[in-house]
Design an enzyme around this catalytic site. Structure first.
Site, PDB file in Angstrom:
ATOM      1  CB  CYS A   1      -2.450  -0.189   8.954  1.00 27.95           C
ATOM      2  SG  CYS A   1      -1.756  -1.563   7.962  1.00 27.95           S
TER       3      CYS A   1
ATOM      4  CG  ASN B   1      -0.110  -0.293   2.569  1.00 26.24           C
ATOM      5  OD1 ASN B   1       0.613  -0.985   2.743  1.00 26.24           O
ATOM      6  ND2 ASN B   1      -0.973   0.362   3.769  1.00 26.24           N
TER       7      ASN B   1
ATOM      8  CG  HIS C   1       8.231  -4.536  -1.329  1.00 29.16           C
ATOM      9  ND1 HIS C   1       6.755  -4.661  -1.155  1.00 29.16           N
ATOM     10  CD2 HIS C   1       8.922  -3.208  -2.235  1.00 29.16           C
ATOM     11  CE1 HIS C   1       6.570  -2.924  -0.883  1.00 29.16           C
ATOM     12  NE2 HIS C   1       7.811  -2.290  -1.724  1.00 29.16           N
ATOM     13  CB  ALA C   2       3.293  -6.500  -1.711  1.00 35.14           C
TER      14      ALA C   2
ATOM     15  CD  GLU D   1      -7.106  -2.918   8.945  1.00 35.66           C
ATOM     16  OE1 GLU D   1      -6.314  -1.715   8.472  1.00 35.66           O
ATOM     17  OE2 GLU D   1      -6.840  -3.694   8.873  1.00 35.66           O
TER      18      GLU D   1
ATOM     19  CD  GLU E   1       1.636  -0.505  10.851  1.00 31.26           C
ATOM     20  OE1 GLU E   1       1.003  -0.567  11.160  1.00 31.26           O
ATOM     21  OE2 GLU E   1       2.527   0.408   9.642  1.00 31.26           O
ATOM     22  CG  LEU E   2       0.599  -6.446  13.191  1.00 20.94           C
ATOM     23  CD1 LEU E   2       0.371  -7.640  13.873  1.00 20.94           C
ATOM     24  CD2 LEU E   2       1.332  -6.787  11.746  1.00 20.94           C
TER      25      LEU E   2
END
Length: 465
Positions: free
Chosen positions: A261, A130, A154-155, A358, A227-228
């Site tokens: 997030c 993101n 990475h994603a 979320e 960090e979620l």
């Protein structure tokens, strides 16, 4: 590994995944570079980081377009992200030496006692799509400068960004092996974490991914930072400036097309001003410009993947079926790409997805509360604890309430944001550990206590553990 434009569903480029032999070679290069890099003078490491910041600014057009094409970020936000990456390079290029200098601690009259900050070695960063440049640079800037070497997983939908970042560090003058990209799927990461050549792990991502990494890293006794997700409360009290609150609320909910997030997700509004705030908020959300992410002025681009758009829509539909009032939006847009409009749900039931989960897209849930006490209770009624925002004309009141919110950071009359100068991270299911500032650079160092005693002058000190 494919890079697909979410605004058009067209494949931009296809990349070959790294094989097991490739991964082994990359890990070996990291280990080979680790010792000499740790011994490199801090001023040289700071200069290389400054070089990286200059490359980011020099090539911002290229990198901004890459981000917007690969994951759909509105181009103006892509430029802002790159400037923030350059800023974090500037910050640690200036302050890392100060943060890593020995810290003297008084003990005995004839002893020198201090804390030395020494690198751990090879650190794996598992990063999300993101904020494809910022998430990586806020890891790399402090931790490479502290003498660690970095490995980036990475994603899988932003491989172009991953390789571009690797190239930035190479061209900035970093030695081979100090920063490397692993083009691998998530199924490979467990083996990497277990590899004896890896010393630590950091992850920014979902709660599920965090639990998996924590279990793997914990079983290997390796330091890790998480960090979620978050479901940040945005509390509007009866004395708030409603124009400012509503305008900022729309921005806070839809930054990066809602895929953040720390985006505000639960809007908790005092009954006295609920209707007025809701009207202004809906107006602000409806006024946002939806369009091609490559066009300046676009405020809402596509969701990064089709399944992500479908997931947001399912949460919205389920919340409406449960009793939430749909004030605007609520349907995928009939156009090419994976677009979801700014959406507002009023007073969703507490057992609905909008209240319990979320929502990672531009859909906001607005709750009515009777008073300040109920606002605090609802703000804390979440297993997440990343950030929070309080809106009130009384700054003392705002500070007092901020202390009662269960979150890693709380802002009064401002949206939640990360800043290189301030520590960032969450509590509860939003993770643990801190990034950025002095606290962040100390996460992946050995805070070694050193005692130097003058010969023959030791005092009698109790010998206990």
């Amino acid at each position: 590994m494919k890079s697909t434009n979410p605004a058009t569903d067209e494949v931009i480029e296809t990349y070959d995944d790294h094989t097991a032999d490739d991964v082994d070679s990359i890990l070996e290069d990291a280990v080979s570079a680790s010792e000499s890099w740790a011994e490199t003078d801090i001023t040289e490491r700071q200069q290389l980081l400054e070089n990286a910041g200059e490359i980011l600014r020099d090539r911002q057009d290229e990198y901004a377009e890459l981000m917007s094409r690969e994951m759909g970020k509105p181009i103006d936000e892509s430029y802002a992200e790159l400037e923030k990456c350059a800023w974090v390079c500037d910050f640690y290029a200036e302050r890392a030496g100060e943060f890593l200098s020995d810290r003297a601690i008084g003990s005995e009259p004839n002893a020198k006692t201090f804390v030395s900050y020494e690198p751990l070695g090879a650190v794996l960063a598992v990063m999300p799509w993101n904020f494809p440049f910022w998430q990586v640079f806020r890891f790399a800037a402090p931790h490479l400068t502290s003498g660690n070497v970095g490995l980036l997983k990475h994603a899988s939908n932003v491989p172009g960004c991953a390789l571009a970042i690797e190239e930035i560090f190479r061209e900035a003058g970093y030695p081979e092996g100090v920063f490397s990209t692993l083009l691998v799927g998530s199924d490979t990461i467990e083996d990497v974490v277990r590899d004896d050549r890896l010393d630590a792990v950091t992850l920014t991502g979902s709660e599920g991914a965090g639990r998996a990494i924590a279990e793997q890293a914990g079983s290997e006794l390796k330091k890790h930072v998480l960090e979620l997700g978050g479901s940040d409360p945005f509390v509007v009290l009866e004395d708030a400036d409603l124009d400012a609150a509503a305008e900022t609320a729309a921005t806070a909910r839809t930054i990066n097309s809602g895929q953040s997030c720390i985006a505000a997700k639960r809007f908790i509004v005092a009954d006295e001003v609920f209707d007025e705030f809701l009207e202004r908020f809906v107006s602000e959300m409806e006024g946002l410009e939806i369009g091609d992410p490559l066009e300046s002025g676009t405020e809402i681009g596509p969701q990064a993947r089709e399944d992500l758009m479908e997931g947001v829509h399912e949460q919205v539909e389920a919340s409406v079926e449960a009793g939430a009032s749909l004030e605007c939006g609520g349907e995928p847009l009939d156009r090419d790409g994976w677009y979801y409009p700014p959406t507002v749900l009023a007073e969703p039931p507490m057992d609905s997805p909008a209240a319990e989960e979320e929502v990672f897209g531009p859909a906001a849930a607005v709750f009515r509360v009777a008073d300040e006490e109920e606002a605090i209770e609802l703000a804390n009624d979440s297993h997440y604890g990343l950030g929070g925002s309080i809106w009130t004309a009384d700054l003392d009141r705002g500070e007092r309430i901020a202390r009662e919110i269960e979150a890693g950071c709380v802002f009064v009359n401002e949206l939640v944001k990360s800043d290189p100068r301030l520590p960032f991270g969450g509590v509860k299911a939003s993770g643990y550990g801190r990034e950025l500032a002095r606290e962040g650079i100390h996460e992946f160092v050995n805070r070694k206590t050193i005692w130097v005693q003058s010969a023959g002058e030791s005092d009698d000190v109790p010998q206990t553990e």
